[in-house]
Structure formats: C-alpha cells, structure tokens
Design a protein around this motif. Structure first.
Motif, mmCIF file in Angstrom:
data_model
loop_
_atom_site.group_PDB
_atom_site.id
_atom_site.type_symbol
_atom_site.label_atom_id
_atom_site.label_comp_id
_atom_site.label_asym_id
_atom_site.label_seq_id
_atom_site.Cartn_x
_atom_site.Cartn_y
_atom_site.Cartn_z
ATOM 1 N N GLY A 106 7.930 70.777 71.530
ATOM 2 C CA GLY A 106 8.398 69.620 70.784
ATOM 3 C C GLY A 106 9.861 69.814 70.427
ATOM 4 N N HIS A 107 10.581 68.717 70.207
ATOM 5 C CA HIS A 107 12.022 68.836 69.980
ATOM 6 C C HIS A 107 12.352 69.444 68.628
ATOM 7 C CE1 HIS A 107 11.370 65.118 67.715
ATOM 8 N NE2 HIS A 107 12.556 65.264 67.198
ATOM 9 N N ARG A 108 11.427 69.346 67.692
ATOM 10 C CA ARG A 108 11.607 69.974 66.389
ATOM 11 C C ARG A 108 10.269 70.556 65.930
ATOM 12 N NH1 ARG A 108 16.668 70.971 64.969
ATOM 13 N NH2 ARG A 108 16.112 70.993 62.778
ATOM 14 N N GLY A 109 10.341 71.445 64.943
ATOM 15 C CA GLY A 109 9.134 71.974 64.349
ATOM 16 C C GLY A 109 9.384 72.247 62.886
ATOM 17 N N HIS A 110 8.611 73.148 62.300
ATOM 18 C CA HIS A 110 8.887 73.557 60.927
ATOM 19 C C HIS A 110 8.756 75.063 60.820
ATOM 20 C CE1 HIS A 110 4.551 73.844 60.593
ATOM 21 N NE2 HIS A 110 4.379 72.545 60.612
ATOM 22 N N GLY A 111 9.000 75.578 59.654
ATOM 23 C CA GLY A 111 9.089 77.022 59.458
ATOM 24 C C GLY A 111 7.851 77.788 59.843
ATOM 25 N N GLY A 112 6.685 77.125 59.917
ATOM 26 C CA GLY A 112 5.465 77.812 60.297
ATOM 27 C C GLY A 112 5.498 78.316 61.724
ATOM 28 N N PHE A 113 6.397 77.803 62.534
ATOM 29 C CA PHE A 113 6.509 78.275 63.908
ATOM 30 C C PHE A 113 7.631 79.289 63.983
ATOM 31 C CE2 PHE A 113 5.076 77.637 68.165
ATOM 32 C CZ PHE A 113 6.110 78.063 68.964
ATOM 33 N N ALA A 114 7.301 80.521 63.661
ATOM 34 C CA ALA A 114 8.235 81.655 63.730
ATOM 35 C C ALA A 114 9.406 81.530 62.771
ATOM 36 C CB ALA A 114 8.750 81.840 65.146
ATOM 37 N N GLY A 115 9.285 80.696 61.744
ATOM 38 C CA GLY A 115 10.329 80.623 60.743
ATOM 39 C C GLY A 115 11.595 79.948 61.213
ATOM 40 N N LEU A 116 11.568 79.280 62.355
ATOM 41 C CA LEU A 116 12.758 78.619 62.885
ATOM 42 C C LEU A 116 12.445 77.163 63.173
ATOM 43 C CD1 LEU A 116 14.003 81.195 65.547
ATOM 44 C CD2 LEU A 116 15.135 80.635 63.397
ATOM 45 N N PRO A 117 13.409 76.265 62.967
ATOM 46 C CA PRO A 117 13.194 74.909 63.444
ATOM 47 C C PRO A 117 13.068 74.949 64.956
ATOM 48 C CG PRO A 117 15.480 75.225 62.842
ATOM 49 C CD PRO A 117 14.741 76.447 62.389
ATOM 50 N N LEU A 118 12.138 74.181 65.495
ATOM 51 C CA LEU A 118 11.873 74.269 66.925
ATOM 52 C C LEU A 118 13.074 73.871 67.748
ATOM 53 C CD1 LEU A 118 9.667 75.118 68.794
ATOM 54 C CD2 LEU A 118 8.763 72.810 68.788
ATOM 55 N N GLY A 119 13.981 73.068 67.166
ATOM 56 C CA GLY A 119 15.199 72.734 67.885
ATOM 57 C C GLY A 119 15.975 73.986 68.259
ATOM 58 N N SER A 120 16.027 74.956 67.356
ATOM 59 C CA SER A 120 16.715 76.210 67.655
ATOM 60 C C SER A 120 16.012 76.972 68.765
ATOM 61 C CB SER A 120 16.779 77.078 66.394
ATOM 62 O OG SER A 120 17.488 76.428 65.369
#
Length: 280
Positions: A106-120
């Motif tokens: 997905g183009h973005r996420g939240h901190g629950g995914f490895a503590g990084l926005p998925l965009g990064s």
C-alpha cells in the motif's frame, strides 16, 4: 509451484487495498498469494525472537488471520499463505519476495508496520527489489487500460515486457507514453522546434523498440502517446484513466538498479497502482 504474489500488510486501510489488489492479481495470474507482516521488537530485533514474542507478535498474528480471512471470503479460488517475520520491514519484505513473481504494498501505512510509514518503505524498496514492486494507490474502477512510461534511452525489456504481459492478462489496452523536452538552454535561446515532425520521429522510434513485444502479444491493442512535455505530468494524467501504470528503473554500476526522477515522481503523483520494474 508458480512463484507467489507477495503482499505486505500492517492492518491499515491502504494495506487492505494492497491486499485486495494482490489477491485479484493472484487470481488473474493463477498464482498463490503470500501475505507478510513484519514485526520489529526493539531493541531485540533478532531472528531468535519467534512468533511468540510478546504483544507485538500477537498483534501481528491477529492482523494476518484477519487479512487471510478477508482474502478467502473475497477470492476463495486463491491459495493463501501467511508469514510473521521478526525483522526490519525492508529486509523482511525483500527476503520474502526474493522468489516471488512480484511484491505489492500500500502507498502508506502506520507505525504498526515496522514503525515506519509505508511510504518510506515503498521508496526504500523501489529500485532495490529483485522483482516488480506494485504500489497500490487510487483507482476508481476498471478502465480497461494499462499505461507504461517509455524511456528511449533505457533498455526496453523490463517495464515494457511487464506492461504488455499485464495488459494481456487483463484483456486491456496498452498505452505507451513517451514525453520529450528540449533543454532549458535551447528554450532560452529561442530555438524553434517543429513539434509535429519531432513527435512523428519519436513515435517511429518508440514503435520500433516495442515491435518484438507486439509480435509476442498480438492480441494486445497498443496506443502510442508521444508528446512534448514533462514525463511526470504526462504519466500522472494518464494514470487517472488507467488500471495500472508501469515505470522502469535504470542500471547503475555493479548492476544495482536505480529509481530515476520520472519513476520517483510517478510513485508520488499517480492516481492508480504503480508497478516499478527493473531491467530484465
């Protein structure tokens, strides 16, 4: 067994969109779907921590179970497997996708995914993934068209081949987009350009580069769009009526791919899923 479609999830809405897209892709291509959740347990982020390692892993297992159920209800024909990986997100996804057909995020996420926005995560994987990376964003239905940004100075095999194949699988039209510009120095000097002649010449070059693929995929309808303008603006515009936009990467020393400025711009501005494909 066919190489799977790998999709990363953190339970967010954008990740859910990516899972839905990946499941549909798996169904179209008759491939299994492998769903991955990466859990970082800081400061003990080492592989000896297993799936039973605390609340983070319990939450990860819950996300995977919910996501798997979602896929099985919507795409019962797709074979689904899951994996909870204790590692950095980028490393986990890169490792899990090494033998995949493609990786979907997905183009973005939240901190629950490895503590990084998925965009990064997307930007760190784009141009570094061993397989095509599809970044899911936007899209408001089926338009029946795949678009590909073409670079006459790059090897055509990777992005163009993927685009022809994607169009064939979907029974869609393929739009090959090439935008050209004159240098700033020439423009400032008042250099006159015969735009119509230049378009015709560039179109002939574009058609020549993909001619072998057109023979390989005779059922794919191809539309050429050659124009003067900024490539990112052109790709952003066509993405509004495309089901998928395909862009390529460039080779750099020692064979490592590099994400160019046009592909980088497309990832940020496209209004449909974007596939980033390295050279074949």
């Amino acid at each position: 067994m066919a190489a799977p479609i790998v999709v990363g999830t953190d339970g967010s809405d954008p990740a859910g969109d990516a899972v839905d897209w990946a499941a549909g892709e798996a169904g179209l291509r008759h491939r299994p779907l492998h769903i991955v959740h990466a859990a970082e347990i800081w400061p003990y982020q080492v592989r000896r921590f297993t799936e039973g390692s605390g609340a983070v892993s319990r939450a990860g297992r819950a996300i995977l179970a919910e996501t798997e159920e979602r896929v099985r209800k919507r795409h019962p024909e797709v074979r689904v497997t899951t994996s909870l990986v204790v590692n950095s997100t980028v490393t986990a996804l890169r490792d899990e996708s090494e033998k995949a057909f493609e990786l979907v995020l997905g183009h973005r996420g939240h901190g629950g995914f490895a503590g990084l926005p998925l965009g990064s995560v997307c930007l760190r994987l784009a141009g570094r993934s061993a397989v095509p990376l599809v970044i899911v964003r936007g899209g408001d239905g089926v338009h029946g068209e795949v678009a590909v940004g073409h670079d006459l100075d790059a090897e055509p095999d990777g992005a163009l081949h993927y685009a022809f194949d994607a169009a064939a699988v979907r029974g869609a039209r393929l739009r090959v987009v090439y935008a050209w510009q004159i240098s700033a120095a020439l423009a400032q000097s008042g250099y006159s350009v015969d735009e119509e002649r230049m378009n015709d010449e560039q179109r002939a070059r574009v058609i020549e580069t993909y001619a072998p693929l057109r023979e390989r995929y005779p059922m794919v309808e191809v539309v050429d769009e050659v124009l003067r303008g900024h490539p990112v603006a052109a790709l952003t515009r066509v993405s509004r009526t495309a089901d998928l936009l395909v862009v390529g990467t460039h080779d750099r020393p020692r064979g490592m791919p590099r994400l160019g400025s046009v592909s980088h711009g497309a990832i940020h501005h496209a209004e449909c899923p974007v596939a980033v494909v390295g050279p074949s």
